[in-house]
Scaffold this active site. Structure first.
Site, PDB file in Angstrom:
ATOM      1  N   PHE A 114      -1.075   7.930  -0.271  1.00  0.00           N
ATOM      2  CA  PHE A 114      -0.588   7.227  -1.552  1.00  0.00           C
ATOM      3  C   PHE A 114      -1.291   7.173  -2.699  1.00  0.00           C
ATOM      4  O   PHE A 114      -0.744   7.208  -3.827  1.00  0.00           O
ATOM      5  CB  PHE A 114       0.207   5.858  -1.171  1.00  0.00           C
ATOM      6  CG  PHE A 114      -1.055   4.931  -1.336  1.00  0.00           C
ATOM      7  CD1 PHE A 114      -1.354   4.277  -2.542  1.00  0.00           C
ATOM      8  CD2 PHE A 114      -1.585   4.183  -0.048  1.00  0.00           C
ATOM      9  CE1 PHE A 114      -2.334   3.237  -2.896  1.00  0.00           C
ATOM     10  CE2 PHE A 114      -2.524   3.396  -0.521  1.00  0.00           C
ATOM     11  CZ  PHE A 114      -3.044   2.927  -1.375  1.00  0.00           C
TER      12      PHE A 114
ATOM     13  N   CYS B 253     -10.933   7.028  -2.110  1.00  0.00           N
ATOM     14  CA  CYS B 253     -11.914   7.091  -1.235  1.00  0.00           C
ATOM     15  C   CYS B 253     -13.198   7.096  -1.594  1.00  0.00           C
ATOM     16  O   CYS B 253     -14.293   7.293  -0.760  1.00  0.00           O
ATOM     17  CB  CYS B 253     -11.265   8.084  -0.302  1.00  0.00           C
ATOM     18  SG  CYS B 253     -11.524   9.745  -1.153  1.00  0.00           S
TER      19      CYS B 253
ATOM     20  N   GLU C 100     -12.808  -1.003   5.330  1.00  0.00           N
ATOM     21  CA  GLU C 100     -12.358  -0.404   4.169  1.00  0.00           C
ATOM     22  C   GLU C 100     -11.541  -1.357   3.545  1.00  0.00           C
ATOM     23  O   GLU C 100     -10.381  -1.850   4.168  1.00  0.00           O
ATOM     24  CB  GLU C 100     -11.668   0.829   4.240  1.00  0.00           C
ATOM     25  CG  GLU C 100     -11.273   1.553   3.058  1.00  0.00           C
ATOM     26  CD  GLU C 100     -10.597   2.764   3.321  1.00  0.00           C
ATOM     27  OE1 GLU C 100      -9.945   3.054   4.180  1.00  0.00           O
ATOM     28  OE2 GLU C 100     -10.702   3.539   2.393  1.00  0.00           O
TER      29      GLU C 100
ATOM     30  N   SER D  98      -5.993   7.507   5.861  1.00  0.00           N
ATOM     31  CA  SER D  98      -6.776   6.403   6.657  1.00  0.00           C
ATOM     32  C   SER D  98      -7.560   6.876   7.829  1.00  0.00           C
ATOM     33  O   SER D  98      -6.912   7.809   8.496  1.00  0.00           O
ATOM     34  CB  SER D  98      -6.242   5.127   7.010  1.00  0.00           C
ATOM     35  OG  SER D  98      -5.109   5.444   7.875  1.00  0.00           O
TER      36      SER D  98
ATOM     37  N   GLU E 209       5.024   8.588   1.929  1.00  0.00           N
ATOM     38  CA  GLU E 209       6.335   7.857   1.709  1.00  0.00           C
ATOM     39  C   GLU E 209       6.349   6.713   0.421  1.00  0.00           C
ATOM     40  O   GLU E 209       7.201   6.258   0.156  1.00  0.00           O
ATOM     41  CB  GLU E 209       7.146   7.150   3.122  1.00  0.00           C
ATOM     42  CG  GLU E 209       6.335   6.264   3.673  1.00  0.00           C
ATOM     43  CD  GLU E 209       5.149   6.427   4.442  1.00  0.00           C
ATOM     44  OE1 GLU E 209       4.580   7.521   4.293  1.00  0.00           O
ATOM     45  OE2 GLU E 209       5.120   5.907   5.556  1.00  0.00           O
TER      46      GLU E 209
ATOM     47  N   LYS F 214       3.920  17.105   3.649  1.00  0.00           N
ATOM     48  CA  LYS F 214       4.622  15.679   3.958  1.00  0.00           C
ATOM     49  C   LYS F 214       3.708  14.782   3.189  1.00  0.00           C
ATOM     50  O   LYS F 214       2.657  14.247   3.543  1.00  0.00           O
ATOM     51  CB  LYS F 214       4.619  15.426   5.386  1.00  0.00           C
ATOM     52  CG  LYS F 214       5.370  14.374   6.065  1.00  0.00           C
ATOM     53  CD  LYS F 214       5.479  13.239   5.377  1.00  0.00           C
ATOM     54  CE  LYS F 214       4.301  12.052   5.905  1.00  0.00           C
ATOM     55  NZ  LYS F 214       4.184  10.832   5.068  1.00  0.00           N
TER      56      LYS F 214
HETATM   57  P1  NAD Z   1      -2.391   6.143   5.787  1.00  0.00           P
HETATM   58  O1  NAD Z   1      -3.095   6.737   6.665  1.00  0.00           O
HETATM   59  O2  NAD Z   1      -1.691   5.125   5.795  1.00  0.00           O
HETATM   60  O3  NAD Z   1      -1.348   7.273   5.641  1.00  0.00           O
HETATM   61  C1  NAD Z   1      -1.528   8.649   5.096  1.00  0.00           C
HETATM   62  C2  NAD Z   1      -0.263   9.641   5.700  1.00  0.00           C
HETATM   63  O4  NAD Z   1      -0.107   9.353   7.201  1.00  0.00           O
HETATM   64  C3  NAD Z   1       0.952   9.157   5.010  1.00  0.00           C
HETATM   65  O5  NAD Z   1       1.679  10.502   4.654  1.00  0.00           O
HETATM   66  C4  NAD Z   1       1.628   8.540   6.182  1.00  0.00           C
HETATM   67  O6  NAD Z   1       3.183   8.527   5.840  1.00  0.00           O
HETATM   68  C5  NAD Z   1       1.102   8.911   7.219  1.00  0.00           C
HETATM   69  N1  NAD Z   1       0.993   8.106   8.534  1.00  0.00           N
HETATM   70  C6  NAD Z   1       0.855   6.753   8.409  1.00  0.00           C
HETATM   71  N2  NAD Z   1       0.977   6.176   9.494  1.00  0.00           N
HETATM   72  C7  NAD Z   1       0.950   7.072  10.338  1.00  0.00           C
HETATM   73  C8  NAD Z   1       0.997   7.204  11.721  1.00  0.00           C
HETATM   74  N3  NAD Z   1       0.746   5.993  12.754  1.00  0.00           N
HETATM   75  N4  NAD Z   1       1.184   8.037  12.608  1.00  0.00           N
HETATM   76  C9  NAD Z   1       1.088   9.524  11.929  1.00  0.00           C
HETATM   77  N5  NAD Z   1       1.226   9.470  10.418  1.00  0.00           N
HETATM   78  C10 NAD Z   1       1.172   8.292   9.681  1.00  0.00           C
HETATM   79  O7  NAD Z   1      -3.165   6.182   4.184  1.00  0.00           O
HETATM   80  P2  NAD Z   1      -2.651   5.559   2.932  1.00  0.00           P
HETATM   81  O8  NAD Z   1      -2.649   4.381   3.010  1.00  0.00           O
HETATM   82  O9  NAD Z   1      -1.493   6.459   2.484  1.00  0.00           O
HETATM   83  O10 NAD Z   1      -3.860   6.046   2.106  1.00  0.00           O
HETATM   84  C11 NAD Z   1      -5.142   5.484   1.812  1.00  0.00           C
HETATM   85  C12 NAD Z   1      -6.072   5.812   2.710  1.00  0.00           C
HETATM   86  O11 NAD Z   1      -6.650   7.181   2.595  1.00  0.00           O
HETATM   87  C13 NAD Z   1      -7.398   5.160   2.758  1.00  0.00           C
HETATM   88  O12 NAD Z   1      -7.859   4.829   3.795  1.00  0.00           O
HETATM   89  C14 NAD Z   1      -8.310   6.112   1.887  1.00  0.00           C
HETATM   90  O13 NAD Z   1      -9.662   5.943   2.024  1.00  0.00           O
HETATM   91  C15 NAD Z   1      -7.557   7.452   2.520  1.00  0.00           C
HETATM   92  N6  NAD Z   1      -7.987   8.611   1.677  1.00  0.00           N
HETATM   93  C16 NAD Z   1      -9.142   9.286   2.176  1.00  0.00           C
HETATM   94  C17 NAD Z   1      -9.441  10.510   1.107  1.00  0.00           C
HETATM   95  C18 NAD Z   1     -10.461  11.384   1.562  1.00  0.00           C
HETATM   96  O14 NAD Z   1     -10.849  12.150   0.983  1.00  0.00           O
HETATM   97  N7  NAD Z   1     -11.424  11.023   2.413  1.00  0.00           N
HETATM   98  C19 NAD Z   1      -8.666  10.828   0.061  1.00  0.00           C
HETATM   99  C20 NAD Z   1      -7.552   9.802  -0.145  1.00  0.00           C
HETATM  100  C21 NAD Z   1      -7.391   8.785   0.636  1.00  0.00           C
END
Ligand code: NAD
Length: 494
Positions: free
Chosen positions: A159, A291, A385, A236, A186, A183
């Site tokens: 997000f 991140c 985090e 994450s 959401e 994808k």
């Molecule tokens: P998230 O992991 O909750 O969601 C990321 C994606 O995974 C979304 O598209 C979501 O729909 C999907 N998703 C969520 N739960 C899932 C599950 N149980 N099974 C399969 N798919 C699932 O992350 P977020 O809250 O959208 O974003 C923030 C996180 O992203 C933070 O941890 C941040 O550090 C990380 N991030 C990392 C980088 C990097 O380059 N390392 C860059 C940006 C964000």
């Protein structure tokens, strides 16, 4: 209110998937509310697509693949030159959309779209960078290496950068000849559809990029779909592990970027203004939802002058003007709990962003910059985090102890050192356990052509997600050996 009446009151029509160049209703999908975090209002709804929509998108991508992958790369990138221009022409509108669905302030949203432009410029240079290799390996015998696309690939995004993170993968993967199922998160799905529209306007053939909205079940369907050859993920660490395991167990290549806990090691000789300004900008920018954000300041020996200045800068920041909201009410509550717990365990809150209020936006998910001193390494807030505008300060007597704290983190996205000494800077950067390291830089994001990717539990898979490091992931190499004439003797290599 009836469902129809609610739909009519939304700012944006309910979102649809974008498959084969057309908006497609996700049959049987539940709808999820999408909020403007600045005001806490629902602005649209997004479908939580089932595996049927993923199947449909993969079929569209597979149909487009033969034509697209056979198009010479110099022709493919012409579309990205036009796309780059469209991003520039629509900068204000695209940035406003990012602010609306993610909450970040105008300057941050504009910076995000400008970064998408830089990413697209890199993709335009791929014909130059990916030209193959050729060598006469023995008399009359030539070996050549050429890059081919992997096939239909997927990109799953988080997000916090609704425009930039999709553009980490789309231009490079597509310019290298792949077709994609995107994808998006959401929580911020609107920018993705706009990106698809702009690419269509730029001339991208139907089916080359498809957008399927959804959550967990949609991602699982992507990992399980036999028509998808490669999966990239940004989000994450907990989910990165799930996606990496599931995609690779289905014999796909996977590159999954996870969360972060970035340590800034501040030495007593650091320049006060440079260090304090960079550290506060790093921990508060995008409301700490980066991140690459500063999360732990490891203060070596006496850095009180720097901390005092940081407190002054952070205290002057105005929520709603200088810092946007976090993404959701749940995120605000989670971040607040971390602060409460640290305080109850004896840490000292120097700047307190809890209970931030923005006049006229009382329902927005605001939390102000928060600096917490005297945090101990074993506290939860020092290890997990937080993903909000919160900086914890751990005090250490010497640099080796500071490095031990940094090295002990499960993550390894970024680390920085603040010092005026070149030798000490080198000492720390060599020993920090992180993929992206800075010297007197609060957010050490490598810019194109350098690639983006962390270490440890901040990344699973080999290669990086942007820049040169992404080329290996989005392509496979073909090695061709050719005998051209009779001079090519029959020998042990024949
Ligand atoms: P998230 O992991 O909750 O969601 C990321 C994606 O995974 C979304 O598209 C979501 O729909 C999907 N998703 C969520 N739960 C899932 C599950 N149980 N099974 C399969 N798919 C699932 O992350 P977020 O809250 O959208 O974003 C923030 C996180 O992203 C933070 O941890 C941040 O550090 C990380 N991030 C990392 C980088 C990097 O380059 N390392 C860059 C940006 C964000």
């Amino acid at each position: 209110m009836s469902t129809v009446a609610v739909a009519a009151s939304l700012k944006y029509p309910e979102l649809e998937n974008y498959i084969g160049g057309r908006q497609r209703t996700a049959a049987g999908a539940q709808l999820l509310d999408v909020y403007d975090p600045r005001i806490g209002h629902v602005i649209t709804r997004v479908p939580l697509s089932t595996s049927d929509a993923v199947d449909e998108a993969v079929r569209a991508a597979r149909a487009a693949l033969p034509g697209w992958s056979a198009t010479p790369i110099k022709e493919r990138v012409q579309i990205f030159y036009r796309y780059r221009q469209l991003l520039e022409q629509n900068l204000a509108e695209l940035s406003a959309l990012v602010s609306e669905e993610n909450g970040k302030v105008e300057s941050e949203a504009t910076a995000e779209v400008l970064k998408s432009i830089e990413l697209t410029e890199f993709a335009c240079s791929l014909p130059q960078i990916t030209a193959g290799e050729v060598l006469e390996v023995s008399k009359g015998v030539e070996c050549r290496i050429e890059r081919y696309p992997v096939g239909v690939v997927a990109s799953i995004t988080p997000f916090n950068f609704p425009n930039m993170v999709p553009n980490w993968t789309i231009p490079n993967a597509l310019a290298l000849g792949n077709c994609m199922v995107l994808k998006p998160s959401e929580q911020v799905p609107i920018s993705a559809n706009r990106i698809a529209e702009l690419l269509r306007e730029a001339g991208l053939p139907d089916g080359v990029l498809n957008v399927v909205h959804g959550g967990r079940a949609t991602v699982e369907a992507i990992c399980d779909n036999p028509g998808i050859a490669a999966v990239s993920f940004v989000g994450s660490t907990a989910v990165a592990k799930i996606v990496y395991r599931r995609a690779t167990s289905n014999l796909k290549r996977a590159l999954c970027l996870g969360g972060a806990k970035n340590h800034l090691i501040v030495l007593p000789d650091a320049d006060v203004d440079l260090a304090s300004g960079n550290i506060v900008a790093s921990m508060s920018g995008c409301a700490g939802q980066r991140c690459m954000a500063a999360s732990v300041m490891v203060a070596v020996s006496d850095t009180d002058r720097i901390i005092k200045r940081m407190v002054e800068i952070a205290s002057q920041m105005v929520p709603g003007r200088d810092i946007g909201p976090v993404i959701s009410r749940e995120a605000k509550e989670r971040i607040t709990r971390y602060i409460d717990e640290a305080e109850s365990q004896g840490a000292k809150v120097l700047v307190d962003g809890r209970n931030a209020q923005v006049p006229g936006r009382e329902n927005g998910f605001y939390i102000g910059p928060t600096i917490i001193d005297y945090v101990r390494p074993e506290m939860r807030i020092a290890q997990e985090e937080v993903f909000g505008p919160v900086l914890v300060i751990i005090r250490t007597p010497n640099v080796d102890e500071a490095l031990r704290i940094e090295n002990a983190s499960q993550y390894g996205n970024a680390a920085s050192v603040f010092t005026e000494s070149g030798g000490m800077a080198r000492y720390v950067t060599e020993r920090a356990s992180a993929g992206m390291v800075g010297v007197n830089v609060g957010v050490p994001v490598p810019r194109e052509p350098f690639s983006f990717g962390g270490w440890n539990e901040s990344k699973f898979g080999t290669g990086d997600i942007t820049g040169r490091g992404s080329i290996e992931f989005w392509t496979q190499s073909k090695k061709t050996t050719t005998k051209w004439n009779k001079e090519a003797a029959v020998n042990w290599m024949s």
